[in-house]
Write an enzyme that holds these catalytic residues in place. Structure first.
Site, mmCIF file in Angstrom:
data_model
loop_
_atom_site.group_PDB
_atom_site.id
_atom_site.type_symbol
_atom_site.label_atom_id
_atom_site.label_comp_id
_atom_site.label_asym_id
_atom_site.label_seq_id
_atom_site.Cartn_x
_atom_site.Cartn_y
_atom_site.Cartn_z
ATOM 1 C CG ASP A 170 -28.098 -3.265 -2.334
ATOM 2 O OD1 ASP A 170 -27.906 -3.453 -3.496
ATOM 3 O OD2 ASP A 170 -28.860 -4.045 -1.716
ATOM 4 C CE1 TYR A 176 -3.590 -2.441 0.366
ATOM 5 C CE2 TYR A 176 -2.660 -3.095 2.179
ATOM 6 C CZ TYR A 176 -3.803 -3.206 1.072
ATOM 7 O OH TYR A 176 -4.612 -4.399 1.188
ATOM 8 C CG ASN A 204 -9.810 1.728 -1.245
ATOM 9 O OD1 ASN A 204 -10.168 0.816 -1.291
ATOM 10 N ND2 ASN A 204 -8.480 1.844 -1.333
ATOM 11 C CG HIS A 241 -12.856 -8.112 -2.199
ATOM 12 N ND1 HIS A 241 -12.856 -7.512 -3.446
ATOM 13 C CD2 HIS A 241 -11.704 -7.509 -1.382
ATOM 14 C CE1 HIS A 241 -11.638 -6.899 -3.655
ATOM 15 N NE2 HIS A 241 -10.992 -6.734 -2.213
ATOM 16 C CG HIS A 271 -9.596 -1.349 -5.280
ATOM 17 N ND1 HIS A 271 -9.943 -1.359 -4.225
ATOM 18 C CD2 HIS A 271 -10.681 -1.391 -6.195
ATOM 19 C CE1 HIS A 271 -11.480 -1.855 -4.294
ATOM 20 N NE2 HIS A 271 -11.729 -1.780 -5.400
ATOM 21 C CB ILE A 272 -4.051 1.608 -2.711
ATOM 22 C CG1 ILE A 272 -4.748 2.677 -2.114
ATOM 23 C CG2 ILE A 272 -2.414 1.484 -2.711
ATOM 24 C CD1 ILE A 272 -4.491 2.868 -0.738
ATOM 25 N NE ARG A 300 -6.415 -9.278 -1.025
ATOM 26 C CZ ARG A 300 -6.663 -8.792 0.155
ATOM 27 N NH1 ARG A 300 -7.704 -7.813 0.363
ATOM 28 N NH2 ARG A 300 -6.068 -9.337 1.166
HETATM 29 O O1 CA2 Z 1 -5.854 -1.911 -2.810
HETATM 30 C C1 CA2 Z 1 -6.843 -1.515 -2.175
HETATM 31 O O2 CA2 Z 1 -6.856 -0.049 -2.022
HETATM 32 C C2 CA2 Z 1 -7.878 -2.343 -1.231
HETATM 33 O O3 CA2 Z 1 -9.096 -1.853 -1.404
HETATM 34 C C3 CA2 Z 1 -7.266 -2.170 0.157
HETATM 35 C C4 CA2 Z 1 -8.184 -3.238 1.020
HETATM 36 C C5 CA2 Z 1 -8.225 -4.579 0.527
HETATM 37 O O4 CA2 Z 1 -8.750 -5.278 1.335
HETATM 38 C C6 CA2 Z 1 -8.612 -4.469 -0.836
HETATM 39 O O5 CA2 Z 1 -8.620 -5.990 -1.182
HETATM 40 C C7 CA2 Z 1 -7.590 -3.630 -2.051
HETATM 41 C C8 CA2 Z 1 -7.531 -3.263 2.269
HETATM 42 C C9 CA2 Z 1 -7.109 -2.208 2.931
HETATM 43 C C10 CA2 Z 1 -6.353 -2.366 4.344
HETATM 44 O O6 CA2 Z 1 -5.397 -1.152 4.119
HETATM 45 C C11 CA2 Z 1 -4.146 -1.466 5.287
HETATM 46 C C12 CA2 Z 1 -3.191 -0.534 4.995
HETATM 47 C C13 CA2 Z 1 -2.100 -0.626 5.629
HETATM 48 C C14 CA2 Z 1 -1.921 -1.637 6.385
HETATM 49 C C15 CA2 Z 1 -2.995 -2.695 6.794
HETATM 50 C C16 CA2 Z 1 -4.033 -2.534 6.044
#
Ligand code: CA2
Length: 151
Positions: free
Chosen positions: A89, A25, A76, A82, A102-103, A113
């Site tokens: 909705d 991330y 986001n 998922h 999504h990052i 995912r």
């Molecule tokens: O890639 C993305 O932006 C996601 O939406 C991030 C979600 C993940 O469940 C999606 O599949 C993809 C997770 C967010 C959690 O973010 C964290 C950041 C730093 C440390 C731990 C979690």
């Protein structure tokens, strides 16, 4: 378009941005994301209201309130992407243009995912561009909003 305001929604665990898993991330924080989005929107004459929550109902309430005073939503949804029919909705119900961000590149991660409940209610999709992808989403969403207004 009645209001020049965007709602920025970040879902569960995105408050942890910049504190863990930098290899997935990056090292920028949620505060950085909110500043990037606010600056990008301001460059196009839009304000931003930002919400992050680890609670689905809080996100849904914020989306419902956006119906009253926002022209579009950048979201986001985190892991709710998922799993959440109710988030989908809510987005569908307010009938505002939505940009899904999504990052990470979810298509290259675990199979669970690969499906997004939000994807087909969003008009803009930005995936795997890191935190800068939020700026891309703002620019593309503003194009949609102003195009609608002119059309
Ligand atoms: O890639 C993305 O932006 C996601 O939406 C991030 C979600 C993940 O469940 C999606 O599949 C993809 C997770 C967010 C959690 O973010 C964290 C950041 C730093 C440390 C731990 C979690």
């Amino acid at each position: 378009m009645s209001e020049r305001r965007l709602l920025l929604v970040n879902g569960p665990n995105l408050n942890l941005l910049g504190t863990r898993e930098p290899e997935i991330y990056g090292s920028q924080t949620l505060a950085d994301v909110e500043r990037i989005v606010t600056d990008a929107a301001a460059a196009h004459g839009f304000e931003v209201r930002a919400v992050q929550s680890n609670h689905e109902g809080v996100l849904i309430d914020a989306i419902h309130e956006a119906r009253l005073d926002c022209a579009g939503i950048v979201i986001n949804p985190g892991g709710l992407t998922h799993t959440s029919v109710v988030l989908r909705d809510a987005l569908s119900g307010v009938a505002l243009p939505v940009a899904e961000v999504h990052i990470s590149d979810v298509s290259k991660r675990e199979a669970f995912r690969h499906h997004s409940y939000v994807a087909d209610v969003a008009v803009v999709h930005v995936v795997g561009e890191g935190v800068p992808g939020y700026e891309t989403a703002v620019v593309r969403l503003v194009d949609v909003i102003t195009g609608q207004a002119d059309g």
